[in-house]
Design an enzyme around this catalytic site. Sequence first.
Site, PDB file in Angstrom:
ATOM      1  CG  HIS A   9     -18.607 -57.510  95.644  1.00  0.00           C
ATOM      2  ND1 HIS A   9     -18.678 -57.900  96.967  1.00  0.00           N
ATOM      3  CD2 HIS A   9     -19.285 -58.447  94.944  1.00  0.00           C
ATOM      4  CE1 HIS A   9     -19.369 -59.020  97.056  1.00  0.00           C
ATOM      5  NE2 HIS A   9     -19.747 -59.379  95.838  1.00  0.00           N
ATOM      6  NE  ARG A  10     -22.716 -58.555  97.635  1.00  0.00           N
ATOM      7  CZ  ARG A  10     -22.825 -59.171  98.796  1.00  0.00           C
ATOM      8  NH1 ARG A  10     -23.510 -58.617  99.773  1.00  0.00           N
ATOM      9  NH2 ARG A  10     -22.281 -60.363  99.014  1.00  0.00           N
ATOM     10  CD  GLU A  36     -21.411 -59.036  91.783  1.00  0.00           C
ATOM     11  OE1 GLU A  36     -21.781 -60.205  91.881  1.00  0.00           O
ATOM     12  OE2 GLU A  36     -21.658 -58.171  92.658  1.00  0.00           O
ATOM     13  CG  ASP A  38     -25.611 -59.807  93.799  1.00  0.00           C
ATOM     14  OD1 ASP A  38     -24.931 -60.735  93.348  1.00  0.00           O
ATOM     15  OD2 ASP A  38     -25.168 -58.966  94.626  1.00  0.00           O
ATOM     16  CG  HIS A  51     -26.044 -60.612  97.943  1.00  0.00           C
ATOM     17  ND1 HIS A  51     -26.200 -61.409  99.062  1.00  0.00           N
ATOM     18  CD2 HIS A  51     -25.035 -61.172  97.237  1.00  0.00           C
ATOM     19  CE1 HIS A  51     -25.317 -62.398  99.030  1.00  0.00           C
ATOM     20  NE2 HIS A  51     -24.591 -62.270  97.939  1.00  0.00           N
ATOM     21  CD  GLU A 137     -23.861 -63.695  91.767  1.00  0.00           C
ATOM     22  OE1 GLU A 137     -23.176 -62.861  92.392  1.00  0.00           O
ATOM     23  OE2 GLU A 137     -24.220 -64.783  92.256  1.00  0.00           O
ATOM     24  CE  LYS A 139     -26.310 -63.461  94.669  1.00  0.00           C
ATOM     25  NZ  LYS A 139     -25.018 -64.171  94.814  1.00  0.00           N
ATOM     26  CG  ASP A 263     -16.526 -55.785  99.228  1.00  0.00           C
ATOM     27  OD1 ASP A 263     -17.477 -55.953  98.436  1.00  0.00           O
ATOM     28  OD2 ASP A 263     -16.154 -56.667 100.040  1.00  0.00           O
TER      29      ASP A 263
HETATM   30  O1  G3P Z   1     -19.746 -62.163  91.483  1.00  0.00           O
HETATM   31  C1  G3P Z   1     -18.960 -62.597  92.531  1.00  0.00           C
HETATM   32  C2  G3P Z   1     -19.594 -62.476  93.879  1.00  0.00           C
HETATM   33  O2  G3P Z   1     -20.458 -61.393  93.922  1.00  0.00           O
HETATM   34  C3  G3P Z   1     -20.334 -63.718  94.266  1.00  0.00           C
HETATM   35  O3  G3P Z   1     -20.687 -63.744  95.607  1.00  0.00           O
HETATM   36  O4  G3P Z   1     -22.290 -63.632  97.451  1.00  0.00           O
HETATM   37  O5  G3P Z   1     -21.133 -61.581  96.765  1.00  0.00           O
HETATM   38  O6  G3P Z   1     -22.884 -62.552  95.320  1.00  0.00           O
HETATM   39  P1  G3P Z   1     -21.808 -62.839  96.308  1.00  0.00           P
HETATM   40 CA    CA Z   2     -22.755 -61.080  93.538  1.00  0.00          CA
END
Ligand code: G3P
Ligand code: CA
Length: 283
Positions: A9-10, A36, A38, A51, A137, A139, A263
């Site tokens: 995640h990120r 993943e 953003d 993000h 992702e 935004k 994470d």
């Molecule tokens: O892609 C899932 C998740 O990343 C969405 O929430 O706020 O972490 O971008 P956020």
């Molecule tokens: Ca995200």
Amino acid sequence: MSKPLVLAHRGARSVAPENTLAAARRAAELGADGWELDVQLTADGELIVMHDGTLTRTTDAASVFPGRAPWRVADFTLDEIRTLDAGSWFMREDPFGTIAGGEVTRDEAQAYRGERVPTLREALLLSADLGLVVNIELKGTPLAPLSPQGREMVEKVVALVRELGLVEGVIVSSFDHERIRYLKAIAPDIPAALLVLVLPSDPVGYVKGYGADALNPQATAYDGGSARQLRAAGYGVYLWTVNAPDELARFAADPCVSGIITDWPQRLRTILGPTGYHPGGPR
Ligand code: G3P
Ligand code: CA
């Protein structure tokens, strides 16, 4: 039984500053199948990896540009953003306690100083080198009509993915479902997913209605029956953000889960064992 994809995640944000190339490298080192990230548009229309809609949490924008509050990404050019330090905050904040806990050494944390905000191009090129799938992702604003910025972002992401020949190495997602509808209209071959906080009453019909390939629910909204329906109809199911070891183990053993965004990719990789992912269909 196929294993779910391990998606950092990120990037591996428990051990590196989120949404940086360093976080992607750490994800690869820890055995993630992908990461993943953003995407936001700068004032001059460049795609960057970040993000928040503002620069202050993860960069030193407030001290570099003191007169530019509230430091919205959309108010800064790429050249300006490239002057920022997107790594030092990680050592200062230790957001996951991994420095205090010794999982990240002080030297490793120091090395993150001066890390730059990557462009999406840089992130995709590095990911291709590392063999990482990328969940891009977009935004945007959920439940809003397609905005000019949304259209521009989708078109630029599609063009970049095509230029780099990475159609099979990405999955594009968004809470802004109109961006996904538009993306699938202009690029039906690029895998795309709808991010949701709660499950729609008819998940298969919902995903189909947007022309998407997958539904990405918040893990707390996960429902096995809906996931079975989606998988039986040929759609993917990617969960976010799963971090607790018992939850990771539970979803790792669920055949209806296509991928898990976490994470802590190191924890999930330990649970799943060696990677079994082969490029050619992140679904
Ligand atoms: O892609 C899932 C998740 O990343 C969405 O929430 O706020 O972490 O971008 P956020
Ligand atoms: Ca995200």
